[in-house]
Design a protein around this motif. Sequence first.
Motif, mmCIF file in Angstrom:
data_model
loop_
_atom_site.group_PDB
_atom_site.id
_atom_site.type_symbol
_atom_site.label_atom_id
_atom_site.label_comp_id
_atom_site.label_asym_id
_atom_site.label_seq_id
_atom_site.Cartn_x
_atom_site.Cartn_y
_atom_site.Cartn_z
ATOM 1 N N PRO A 1 0.804 -1.225 0.000
ATOM 2 C CA PRO A 1 0.000 0.000 0.000
ATOM 3 C C PRO A 1 0.836 1.274 0.000
ATOM 4 O O PRO A 1 0.323 2.333 -0.293
ATOM 5 C CB PRO A 1 -0.804 -0.121 1.295
ATOM 6 C CG PRO A 1 0.042 -0.982 2.176
ATOM 7 C CD PRO A 1 0.727 -1.953 1.246
ATOM 8 N N TRP A 2 2.114 1.172 0.302
ATOM 9 C CA TRP A 2 2.958 2.353 0.355
ATOM 10 C C TRP A 2 3.480 2.747 -1.029
ATOM 11 O O TRP A 2 4.088 3.788 -1.176
ATOM 12 C CB TRP A 2 4.149 2.112 1.271
ATOM 13 C CG TRP A 2 4.979 0.974 0.796
ATOM 14 C CD1 TRP A 2 5.995 1.019 -0.105
ATOM 15 C CD2 TRP A 2 4.849 -0.391 1.161
ATOM 16 N NE1 TRP A 2 6.508 -0.224 -0.326
ATOM 17 C CE2 TRP A 2 5.828 -1.120 0.440
ATOM 18 C CE3 TRP A 2 4.017 -1.095 2.019
ATOM 19 C CZ2 TRP A 2 5.976 -2.501 0.560
ATOM 20 C CZ3 TRP A 2 4.173 -2.462 2.136
ATOM 21 C CH2 TRP A 2 5.140 -3.145 1.415
ATOM 22 N N SER A 3 3.253 1.919 -2.021
ATOM 23 C CA SER A 3 3.789 2.235 -3.342
ATOM 24 C C SER A 3 3.016 3.397 -3.958
ATOM 25 O O SER A 3 1.796 3.394 -3.990
ATOM 26 C CB SER A 3 3.744 1.012 -4.253
ATOM 27 O OG SER A 3 2.416 0.608 -4.468
ATOM 28 N N VAL A 4 3.750 4.394 -4.372
ATOM 29 C CA VAL A 4 3.157 5.582 -4.979
ATOM 30 C C VAL A 4 3.967 5.937 -6.216
ATOM 31 O O VAL A 4 5.076 5.462 -6.411
ATOM 32 C CB VAL A 4 3.147 6.784 -4.004
ATOM 33 C CG1 VAL A 4 2.259 6.505 -2.817
ATOM 34 C CG2 VAL A 4 4.546 7.125 -3.554
ATOM 35 N N ALA A 5 3.414 6.790 -7.027
ATOM 36 C CA ALA A 5 4.132 7.246 -8.212
ATOM 37 C C ALA A 5 5.344 8.069 -7.789
ATOM 38 O O ALA A 5 5.328 8.717 -6.752
ATOM 39 C CB ALA A 5 3.197 8.079 -9.079
ATOM 40 N N PRO A 6 6.411 8.061 -8.576
ATOM 41 C CA PRO A 6 7.588 8.871 -8.229
ATOM 42 C C PRO A 6 7.248 10.351 -8.306
ATOM 43 O O PRO A 6 6.315 10.748 -9.008
ATOM 44 C CB PRO A 6 8.617 8.480 -9.286
ATOM 45 C CG PRO A 6 7.830 7.922 -10.415
ATOM 46 C CD PRO A 6 6.589 7.328 -9.820
ATOM 47 N N PRO A 7 8.001 11.184 -7.594
ATOM 48 C CA PRO A 7 7.714 12.621 -7.648
ATOM 49 C C PRO A 7 7.928 13.173 -9.051
ATOM 50 O O PRO A 7 8.835 12.752 -9.758
ATOM 51 C CB PRO A 7 8.713 13.233 -6.663
ATOM 52 C CG PRO A 7 9.796 12.223 -6.531
ATOM 53 C CD PRO A 7 9.160 10.888 -6.777
ATOM 54 N N PRO B 1 4.763 16.353 1.309
ATOM 55 C CA PRO B 1 3.953 15.590 2.243
ATOM 56 C C PRO B 1 4.722 15.237 3.505
ATOM 57 O O PRO B 1 5.893 14.878 3.435
ATOM 58 C CB PRO B 1 3.561 14.332 1.470
ATOM 59 C CG PRO B 1 4.289 14.371 0.208
ATOM 60 C CD PRO B 1 4.964 15.672 0.047
ATOM 61 N N GLY B 2 4.085 15.333 4.637
ATOM 62 C CA GLY B 2 4.694 14.963 5.903
ATOM 63 C C GLY B 2 5.551 16.029 6.526
ATOM 64 O O GLY B 2 6.006 15.888 7.664
ATOM 65 N N GLY B 3 5.795 17.127 5.847
ATOM 66 C CA GLY B 3 6.625 18.194 6.391
ATOM 67 C C GLY B 3 5.790 19.279 7.023
ATOM 68 O O GLY B 3 4.695 19.587 6.561
ATOM 69 N N ALA B 4 6.283 19.871 8.069
ATOM 70 C CA ALA B 4 5.541 20.930 8.746
ATOM 71 C C ALA B 4 5.820 22.287 8.124
ATOM 72 O O ALA B 4 5.015 23.195 8.236
ATOM 73 C CB ALA B 4 5.923 20.963 10.230
ATOM 74 N N GLY B 5 6.948 22.442 7.463
ATOM 75 C CA GLY B 5 7.302 23.731 6.868
ATOM 76 C C GLY B 5 7.116 23.744 5.369
ATOM 77 O O GLY B 5 6.714 22.764 4.765
ATOM 78 N N GLY B 6 7.403 24.856 4.764
ATOM 79 C CA GLY B 6 7.308 24.978 3.316
ATOM 80 C C GLY B 6 8.484 24.338 2.612
ATOM 81 O O GLY B 6 9.391 23.802 3.243
ATOM 82 N N THR B 7 8.479 24.412 1.280
ATOM 83 C CA THR B 7 9.579 23.829 0.523
ATOM 84 C C THR B 7 10.609 24.877 0.198
ATOM 85 O O THR B 7 10.343 26.056 0.231
ATOM 86 C CB THR B 7 9.053 23.229 -0.802
ATOM 87 O OG1 THR B 7 8.331 24.219 -1.509
ATOM 88 C CG2 THR B 7 8.184 22.037 -0.535
#
Length: 79
Positions: free
Chosen positions: A17-23, A73-79
């Motif tokens: 279930p953790w498989s996702v498309a690459p960024p 995703p999962g980060g509290a700050g911006g990019t």
Amino acid sequence: MPGVTHDDAPPLADLMPWSVAPPRLGRAWPTAPDAASLKARWDALLKAEGPDRAALFEPTRSRTPYSAVGRLPGGAGGT
């Protein structure tokens, strides 16, 4: 496994279930065929300033060095 048929096997998505498309990076510069090329690209980026740095980013219609992007995703700050 010879005793398992297609009807008995769980769907692959249930097993991984953790498989996702690459960024989708939108730029090619953060990728390289090998570690040495990647390090050379990052070194060139860090040393460049002004228009030279902007040119290394190879601006496209959807991305420039000044375009905003969504939070990772999962980060509290911006990019």
